[in-house]
Design a protein around this motif. Sequence first.
Motif, PDB file in Angstrom:
ATOM      1  N   ARG A  65      -3.196  10.303   7.538  1.00 62.18           N
ATOM      2  CA  ARG A  65      -2.534  11.234   6.605  1.00 62.18           C
ATOM      3  C   ARG A  65      -2.298  10.501   5.284  1.00 62.18           C
ATOM      4  O   ARG A  65      -1.734  10.789   4.376  1.00 62.18           O
ATOM      5  N   ASP A  66      -2.162   9.110   5.398  1.00 64.35           N
ATOM      6  CA  ASP A  66      -1.958   8.187   4.430  1.00 64.35           C
ATOM      7  C   ASP A  66      -3.239   7.896   3.371  1.00 64.35           C
ATOM      8  O   ASP A  66      -3.903   7.165   3.964  1.00 64.35           O
ATOM      9  N   ASN A 116       8.994   7.550   0.045  1.00 65.65           N
ATOM     10  CA  ASN A 116       8.950   6.007  -0.675  1.00 65.65           C
ATOM     11  C   ASN A 116       8.350   5.225   0.513  1.00 65.65           C
ATOM     12  O   ASN A 116       8.368   3.993   0.479  1.00 65.65           O
ATOM     13  N   GLY A 117       7.505   5.692   1.342  1.00 71.83           N
ATOM     14  CA  GLY A 117       6.783   4.899   2.630  1.00 71.83           C
ATOM     15  C   GLY A 117       5.926   3.864   2.073  1.00 71.83           C
ATOM     16  O   GLY A 117       4.983   4.435   1.074  1.00 71.83           O
ATOM     17  N   ASN A 118       5.709   2.886   2.468  1.00 67.82           N
ATOM     18  CA  ASN A 118       4.796   1.867   2.169  1.00 67.82           C
ATOM     19  C   ASN A 118       4.080   1.150   3.496  1.00 67.82           C
ATOM     20  O   ASN A 118       4.687   1.081   4.676  1.00 67.82           O
ATOM     21  N   VAL A 119       2.930   0.426   3.196  1.00 68.37           N
ATOM     22  CA  VAL A 119       2.440  -0.375   4.418  1.00 68.37           C
ATOM     23  C   VAL A 119       2.074  -1.697   3.530  1.00 68.37           C
ATOM     24  O   VAL A 119       1.509  -1.713   2.708  1.00 68.37           O
ATOM     25  N   LEU A 120       2.628  -2.798   4.275  1.00 69.59           N
ATOM     26  CA  LEU A 120       2.601  -4.174   3.786  1.00 69.59           C
ATOM     27  C   LEU A 120       1.308  -4.771   4.155  1.00 69.59           C
ATOM     28  O   LEU A 120       1.330  -4.821   5.492  1.00 69.59           O
ATOM     29  N   SER A 121       0.441  -5.416   3.468  1.00 72.72           N
ATOM     30  CA  SER A 121      -0.484  -6.257   3.922  1.00 72.72           C
ATOM     31  C   SER A 121      -0.051  -7.768   3.685  1.00 72.72           C
ATOM     32  O   SER A 121      -0.099  -8.080   2.552  1.00 72.72           O
ATOM     33  N   GLU A 126      -4.523  14.364  -2.627  1.00 72.21           N
ATOM     34  CA  GLU A 126      -4.834  12.930  -2.424  1.00 72.21           C
ATOM     35  C   GLU A 126      -6.111  12.834  -1.876  1.00 72.21           C
ATOM     36  O   GLU A 126      -6.621  11.658  -1.496  1.00 72.21           O
ATOM     37  N   ALA A 127      -6.693  13.969  -1.386  1.00 71.80           N
ATOM     38  CA  ALA A 127      -8.128  13.883  -0.967  1.00 71.80           C
ATOM     39  C   ALA A 127      -9.185  12.770  -1.483  1.00 71.80           C
ATOM     40  O   ALA A 127      -9.806  12.370  -1.049  1.00 71.80           O
ATOM     41  N   ASN A 128      -9.075  12.939  -3.047  1.00 64.77           N
ATOM     42  CA  ASN A 128     -10.014  11.939  -3.713  1.00 64.77           C
ATOM     43  C   ASN A 128      -9.183  10.671  -3.605  1.00 64.77           C
ATOM     44  O   ASN A 128      -8.198  10.527  -4.547  1.00 64.77           O
ATOM     45  N   LEU A 129      -9.876   9.658  -2.898  1.00 63.61           N
ATOM     46  CA  LEU A 129      -9.228   8.405  -2.996  1.00 63.61           C
ATOM     47  C   LEU A 129      -9.200   7.604  -4.142  1.00 63.61           C
ATOM     48  O   LEU A 129      -8.856   6.365  -4.117  1.00 63.61           O
ATOM     49  N   PHE A 130      -9.977   8.126  -5.162  1.00 62.97           N
ATOM     50  CA  PHE A 130     -10.146   7.212  -6.399  1.00 62.97           C
ATOM     51  C   PHE A 130      -8.725   7.586  -7.324  1.00 62.97           C
ATOM     52  O   PHE A 130      -8.682   7.037  -8.432  1.00 62.97           O
ATOM     53  N   ASN A 131      -7.926   8.415  -6.883  1.00 61.93           N
ATOM     54  CA  ASN A 131      -6.807   8.612  -7.780  1.00 61.93           C
ATOM     55  C   ASN A 131      -6.072   7.354  -8.263  1.00 61.93           C
ATOM     56  O   ASN A 131      -5.737   6.557  -7.374  1.00 61.93           O
ATOM     57  N   TYR A 132      -5.642   7.541  -9.483  1.00 62.15           N
ATOM     58  CA  TYR A 132      -4.829   6.464  -9.763  1.00 62.15           C
ATOM     59  C   TYR A 132      -3.554   6.373  -9.356  1.00 62.15           C
ATOM     60  O   TYR A 132      -2.959   7.501  -9.326  1.00 62.15           O
ATOM     61  N   GLY A 133      -2.864   5.339  -8.693  1.00 64.41           N
ATOM     62  CA  GLY A 133      -1.732   5.292  -8.190  1.00 64.41           C
ATOM     63  C   GLY A 133      -1.668   5.059  -6.620  1.00 64.41           C
ATOM     64  O   GLY A 133      -0.736   4.781  -5.866  1.00 64.41           O
ATOM     65  N   LEU A 134      -3.129   5.261  -6.039  1.00 63.26           N
ATOM     66  CA  LEU A 134      -3.192   5.185  -4.643  1.00 63.26           C
ATOM     67  C   LEU A 134      -3.678   3.561  -4.264  1.00 63.26           C
ATOM     68  O   LEU A 134      -3.685   3.210  -3.242  1.00 63.26           O
ATOM     69  N   GLU A 135      -4.019   2.915  -5.324  1.00 62.49           N
ATOM     70  CA  GLU A 135      -4.436   1.563  -5.220  1.00 62.49           C
ATOM     71  C   GLU A 135      -3.151   0.876  -4.884  1.00 62.49           C
ATOM     72  O   GLU A 135      -2.094   0.924  -5.189  1.00 62.49           O
ATOM     73  N   ALA A 136      -3.543  -0.624  -3.761  1.00 62.57           N
ATOM     74  CA  ALA A 136      -2.407  -1.139  -3.439  1.00 62.57           C
ATOM     75  C   ALA A 136      -1.702  -1.978  -4.817  1.00 62.57           C
ATOM     76  O   ALA A 136      -2.551  -2.346  -5.689  1.00 62.57           O
ATOM     77  N   VAL A 137      -0.494  -2.440  -4.618  1.00 64.62           N
ATOM     78  CA  VAL A 137      -0.061  -3.465  -5.740  1.00 64.62           C
ATOM     79  C   VAL A 137      -0.254  -4.868  -4.913  1.00 64.62           C
ATOM     80  O   VAL A 137       0.344  -5.062  -3.971  1.00 64.62           O
ATOM     81  N   HIS A 138      -0.804  -5.674  -5.592  1.00 64.46           N
ATOM     82  CA  HIS A 138      -0.906  -7.002  -5.190  1.00 64.46           C
ATOM     83  C   HIS A 138      -0.097  -7.915  -5.826  1.00 64.46           C
ATOM     84  O   HIS A 138       0.087  -7.975  -7.007  1.00 64.46           O
ATOM     85  N   TYR A 139       0.765  -8.451  -5.184  1.00 67.49           N
ATOM     86  CA  TYR A 139       1.878  -9.645  -5.100  1.00 67.49           C
ATOM     87  C   TYR A 139       1.156 -10.986  -5.673  1.00 67.49           C
ATOM     88  O   TYR A 139       0.474 -11.524  -4.939  1.00 67.49           O
ATOM     89  N   GLN A 140       1.512 -11.262  -6.789  1.00 65.26           N
ATOM     90  CA  GLN A 140       1.394 -12.594  -7.226  1.00 65.26           C
ATOM     91  C   GLN A 140       2.378 -13.663  -6.591  1.00 65.26           C
ATOM     92  O   GLN A 140       3.461 -13.490  -6.902  1.00 65.26           O
ATOM     93  N   ILE A 141       1.720 -14.541  -5.902  1.00 64.08           N
ATOM     94  CA  ILE A 141       2.747 -15.594  -5.194  1.00 64.08           C
ATOM     95  C   ILE A 141       2.082 -17.143  -5.231  1.00 64.08           C
ATOM     96  O   ILE A 141       0.756 -17.209  -5.691  1.00 64.08           O
ATOM     97  N   ASP A 142       2.924 -17.788  -4.938  1.00 71.16           N
ATOM     98  CA  ASP A 142       2.259 -19.306  -4.763  1.00 71.16           C
ATOM     99  C   ASP A 142       1.871 -19.746  -3.335  1.00 71.16           C
ATOM    100  O   ASP A 142       2.519 -19.866  -2.567  1.00 71.16           O
ATOM    101  N   ILE A 196       0.909  -1.262  -0.007  1.00 70.81           N
ATOM    102  CA  ILE A 196       0.046  -0.091  -0.089  1.00 70.81           C
ATOM    103  C   ILE A 196       0.866   1.191   0.054  1.00 70.81           C
ATOM    104  O   ILE A 196       1.499   1.582   1.011  1.00 70.81           O
ATOM    105  N   PRO A 197       0.867   1.997  -0.986  1.00 68.99           N
ATOM    106  CA  PRO A 197       1.808   3.368  -1.107  1.00 68.99           C
ATOM    107  C   PRO A 197       1.357   4.250   0.029  1.00 68.99           C
ATOM    108  O   PRO A 197       0.309   4.798  -0.091  1.00 68.99           O
ATOM    109  N   CYS A 198       2.242   4.775   0.727  1.00 74.88           N
ATOM    110  CA  CYS A 198       1.892   5.577   1.794  1.00 74.88           C
ATOM    111  C   CYS A 198       3.058   6.570   2.089  1.00 74.88           C
ATOM    112  O   CYS A 198       3.673   6.603   2.931  1.00 74.88           O
ATOM    113  N   PRO A 199       3.266   7.395   1.112  1.00 74.08           N
ATOM    114  CA  PRO A 199       4.139   8.463   1.046  1.00 74.08           C
ATOM    115  C   PRO A 199       4.246   9.561   2.094  1.00 74.08           C
ATOM    116  O   PRO A 199       3.120   9.945   2.218  1.00 74.08           O
TER     117      PRO A 199
END
Length: 785
Positions: free
Chosen positions: A566-567, A401-406, A608-624, A392-395
């Motif tokens: 604030r993120d 370059n701060g992030n939060v991992l789920s 960033e107040a509009n939470l639909f901005n492209y780029g705020l979505e989380a990056v989903h990692y494909q794993i096994d 989850i991008p949280c600069p």
Amino acid sequence: MEKSTMIPLDVGTARNRNRRLALLIAASSYSITLLYLLYGGTSQGKQWFRSLIPNDDSNGAAIILLIVFTAPIFVASVAAILLLKDDGGSREENSIASQRLFTVTFVIVPCLIFFLCVVQRHYTTTLETYPDRGMNNYTNGTNIMEENEEYNKKITAWRWDLLHHISNACAITGLVAFANLLIPVSKHSPLVELLGWTPQEALLMHKYAGHLAFIGITLHGFGHLIHAWRWWTLFVGGSIDELSSTQSRHWMEKSFWRGLMPPRECWQQQFSSDQSTHLDFGPGCINDDVSCSCEDFWINFTGSIGLIALLALACGSMNYIRRHHYRVFYVVHITAGPLFILAAILHYKRTILYICPSLLYYASTSVPVYVDSWLSRRRYKNGSKIISVSKIPCPSHQRPNGNVLSIEFEASIDTMAKFQPEPGSYCTLQVPSLSLVAHPFTVNIVPGQANRMRMLVRQVGPFTTQLVDLLESSSTRQDETSSFTEEKKECCDIESQSTFISLPKMHINLYGTSSLRSKQIYHHDSALIIAAGIGITPYLSLMMKIAASSEANCSLKSVTLHWVCRDAGLVRFVHEHYFAAIQDKFNVGGGGSASIRIITHYTGSDNEANLFNYGLEAVHYQIDPQEGSPVQSSFYSVSNNRTLITFLSIFGVGVVEVIRAGCIVGLLAICIISIVISTVSYMVFNIDYHTQKANHMPLSTGESYGSMTSCLQQAQENTCLNNTFSYEFHAKGRPSESTLLSSLQDSDNPGLFLCGPSSMMKQLLSYLSMSNHKDTAVYEEIFEV
């Protein structure tokens, strides 16, 4: 649909009766310790306690200390394990309003009174030897000057002797505080459970006892260093008579610090078979009249090592180190801590009797858990089964370059049956390719998944930063232009961005607490929850439980959650994965009798107040997801048969070995006994347990909680209302204290639940103390641990 079960009245009454009985037994046993601390430091008290032991008993002092400090902890712990068995986490509201008040009243103040009593006793004793001037009728002025000079020397020696006793009293006080030091940080601690504290709240007692132990032992060390420095200065200045042995003078003439290092003759004697020869190194180690022996030098040497280890331990425990460099904090604790204990026991043999309660308690409760975890990792070599990882991008200005991992992981049937995430529940994450240190993080349920849990990990310190870098370096990004359509970009589906990674092996251990907060919140007619940033994580599972509750006769009427963040990326993620799920749970379950109001205060940048901005979505990692094994909770809990048998075995055998062997042998015996018994317990109790755990749940297909777009749009327009459920989103900056606490005005019995930076919580509590809501019950979650 999740439903909270009602406990029959007679069963709940019996459980409360057992808890009260356990508290009564614990209080009665601890009264012996209090009696010793409040009275045993005096001359009369010391004689009275000594009179309890026969004069011909050579271990009388050891038995007294074991009865005073070790026996009460043993009795209280066994009572808690037995009487809290099958308690199911049921308890009344915690009668201890403040852990800080409890610690100060029952730990700090008694230790300080004990110190003052000991100092008074030594002062009274040394006062009997106060030098008498004994002036004669001298007519010769020279004789009068010599008399005064001799008298001044005696006065100086008397004062230094008193300083010597006061320094020793400081050390004893520090060791007394050490008797309770490790109890709050033990795993599945029955005494912490009995007091109704979460593991994070119990840390406060650990910190206060640690501070007192550090101050007392440090004052002891510097007091003796000052005494030694004075003696060495006198020697260099020629104020001390010449020594007969030129070999003995050699080490003193070099430097003061040579007095802290045993001479070569002592090392040779220590490792030789003949230790009968007495070596005389002249006066000064204790006072100017007593000659120094090798034993005196060993005392100085081990004391210096212990003091250095204690100073390193104190520096490594600072908030900044613990928060931003957890690995340093952990390594310093597991190295400097045992080194200090070893040096302290070598420095003063009775140290083992003072720290024995903490060591035995920790060995009986935590060592089995660590052995269990280590053997489980050896059994399941592929690590824990990770289902999904998202970034989850949280600069921010501090971390561009701060992030939060789920991180979602699968849990076994038994774990999901008995482990319910609560505020205070946490897991430890170990990534062997990064560090052998296991780092703690809050754990939550995954809405709609029957056998999954999630931890949200903010990128703050070196470990989390290295974890993000490791995932990035092992990723292969798909061609976004081919996988993204304009329609997907408009709806910003969180699954749109995906990255394939080679997931490193991860080991996860769960450490829960009983349903303390979910019980306490129902003791109030109105609950106000205030969280900041990542501090929302302790309350996500709690809000899900309240929304799914079917209790219609509870006293709780309303729950208000203020989340200041604030993120934008984190706000969006929590909205989609939890707030929408809370609303759907509330709609399906009816919400019981409590209305729910969630208000998000976004304090980030306006763009960033509009939470639909492209780029705020989380990056989903494909794993096994096929690699790894389901996470299993510990075989031990606060009160079960395994815990009782293991506790009795380690604690009982350890006490016997301390009495029989004492000193270093007793310390080594505690370590070896705890490991051996823990290993045997793992092998005996878990022969069939692993077979049962192997049949874990299939992955749940999940539930749909409505589209993210529609829910967030309604949230921003303040129209996402459903009967007694309301959701609001504000992008007007940080709200004032009066705004956050406004919901307390219409409540007769409010409860305030806080989790956030210490500065924010202090401001809120300060404002609360000056308002008309001073009687509000406050429950704090430790944000920076």
